[in-house]
Enzyme design. Structure first.
Site, short mmCIF file in Angstrom:
data_model
loop_
_atom_site.label_atom_id
_atom_site.label_comp_id
_atom_site.label_asym_id
_atom_site.label_seq_id
_atom_site.Cartn_x
_atom_site.Cartn_y
_atom_site.Cartn_z
N CYS A 89 5.46 2.24 11.67
CA CYS A 89 6.37 3.03 10.85
C CYS A 89 6.84 4.27 11.59
O CYS A 89 7.80 4.90 11.23
CB CYS A 89 5.66 3.45 9.56
SG CYS A 89 3.90 3.32 9.69
N ALA B 129 0.81 -1.21 0.00
CA ALA B 129 0.00 0.00 0.00
C ALA B 129 0.85 1.27 0.00
O ALA B 129 0.39 2.32 -0.45
CB ALA B 129 -0.95 0.00 1.19
C1 LIG Z 1 0.21 -0.60 6.71
C2 LIG Z 1 -0.44 0.56 6.07
C3 LIG Z 1 0.06 1.10 4.87
C4 LIG Z 1 1.31 0.59 4.22
O1 LIG Z 1 1.12 -0.67 3.64
P1 LIG Z 1 2.36 -1.54 3.17
O2 LIG Z 1 1.74 -2.60 2.33
O3 LIG Z 1 2.99 -2.07 4.42
O4 LIG Z 1 3.27 -0.66 2.40
C5 LIG Z 1 -0.63 2.15 4.31
N1 LIG Z 1 -1.73 2.66 4.87
C6 LIG Z 1 -2.23 2.18 6.02
C7 LIG Z 1 -3.47 2.77 6.60
C8 LIG Z 1 -1.60 1.11 6.67
O5 LIG Z 1 -2.08 0.66 7.82
#
Ligand SMILES: *Cc1c(COP(=O)(O)O)cnc(C)c1O
Length: 383
Positions: free
Chosen positions: A326, A70
């Site tokens: 993060c 994401a």
């Molecule tokens: C975990 C998360 C992301 C990032 O997703 P990844 O696949 O780990 O890069 C983005 N937005 C939200 C709301 C998340 O919880």
């Protein structure tokens, strides 16, 4: 050891792993190889997964682009749209409580000359629709609002927001990572233009996600972040990660099959967690609106307790976090809790609980005891 950190990641469901395994060794073909059965098998599996993911959010399979997760999907949606923005559309509207994978691309665009409006939220983490309406200007290109917040679980009213965006001819991007597993979305019916998903937040593998790009007139113009062989309709070049995509598809299917019952089970367990904690401890508060909330989320502020110290005291028994995974690398208090108006100290005294498909009632009861014992002990020694 009890795992209550499902907003950071979820374990791969064994049924997802089963679906993935043959695609490492037996069906290892390149999904783009057109000349032999190895390629056909892989290509077919990818298209099946695309249908499974599309079904989860109520869209046509052709409009789903696979990405590495994401973070990439959000970057592709925001920077991709910005790179093709006409001169008179260089304004972006988003929310102070968004994930860094939305906020940081917006900040970068701001350095590149875009105007960015960061909408605030109320003390419960809610958006004011009138503020959204007022923020959209004639030069607005894109509105980015998440569905469910990854720290406080607050859900934003997507139908109303989508309608506002449509009214003004503004692209609407939604980071639906946290809600996808439990709250089925009909992105097409709602008229959402861009939706980001991540497999590892819904019992699939890490390193794979998707961006839905609505087919509309005129077409949504996104510039690719990664150029190469023109995979994924040119939006995302690079050999497809077939096993991960197959797992993502199966994970999406499993979520869709059981979303309603699972959401209600988790809501009951989450409420049990809160009533257990609040019956045993004074001076604790829920961060974020309790009503419009992801069923698997609870975020609790413990007055007079330092969150990090509390986490450390429980580290061998309970996996929870003080905020987004993060953001925990930095010592900064959560930007989401700060946006609710909490002081640094209050933000630091907060803990996020994330329940999962594998969370049981006995685990919740044990977690309550663990947290209460640790919090009482810390409060006593602090005096
Ligand atoms: C975990 C998360 C992301 C990032 O997703 P990844 O696949 O780990 O890069 C983005 N937005 C939200 C709301 C998340 O919880």
């Amino acid at each position: 050891m009890i795992y209550l950190d499902s907003h950071a990641t979820t374990p791969v469901d064994p049924r997802v792993l089963d679906a993935m395994l043959p695609f490492f060794t037996e069906h290892f073909g390149n999904a783009s190889s057109r000349n032999h059965p190895f390629g056909w098998k892989a290509g077919k599996a990818v298209e099946h997964a695309r249908e499974q993911v599309a079904s989860l959010i109520g869209v046509r399979f052709r409009d789903v682009v696979f990405t590495s997760g994401a973070t990439e999907s959000n970057n592709l949606a925001i920077k991709g749209a910005a790179a093709r923005a006409p001169q008179h559309r260089r304004h972006i509207v988003t929310v102070a409580t968004e994930h860094p994978a939305v906020l940081d691309p917006c900040r970068r665009l701001e350095r590149d000359g875009f105007r960015v409006t960061l909408l605030g939220v109320d003390a419960d983490g809610r958006l004011d629709l009138q503020q959204v309406r007022d923020a959209i200007a004639d030069d607005t290109l894109l509105l980015s609002v998440m569905s469910g917040n990854n720290e406080i679980g607050v859900l934003h009213p997507l139908p109303e927001i989508a309608a506002l965006a449509r009214e003004r001819g503004v692209l609407f991007h939604c980071d639906a990572v946290q809600s996808a597993a439990l709250i089925p979305m009909n992105a097409r019916a709602l008229g959402i233009d861009l939706v980001s998903l991540s497999a590892h937040k819904m019992y699939g593998p890490k390193g794979v996600g998707a961006l839905y790009v609505a087919k509309k007139e005129p077409a949504i113009d996104l510039e690719a972040l990664i150029d190469g062989g023109g995979h994924e309709r040119g939006y995302r070049s690079g050999t497809l990660n077939v096993p991960a995509i197959v797992g993502f598809g199966r994970a999406a299917e499993l979520c869709r099959e059981n979303a309603l019952a699972e959401a209600s089970r988790l809501r009951t367990l989450r409420d049990r967690l809160w009533s257990g904690l609040s019956q045993s401890l004074d001076g604790i508060f829920v961060n974020g609106a309790m009503e419009d909330r992801l069923p698997q989320n609870l975020n609790v502020r413990f007055d007079g307790v330092h969150g990090e110290t509390l986490l450390k005291a429980m580290t061998n028994d309970l996996a929870v976090s003080s905020g987004a995974a993060c953001a925990t690398a930095s010592a900064e208090p959560s930007h989401v809790l700060r946006a609710l108006g909490l002081t640094d100290e209050q933000a630091r005294a907060s803990i996020r609980f994330g329940l999962s498909r594998f969370t049981t009632e006995p685990e919740i009861d044990t977690a309550v005891i663990t947290v209460c014992d640790a919090a009482r002990h810390l409060r006593k020694t602090a005096q």
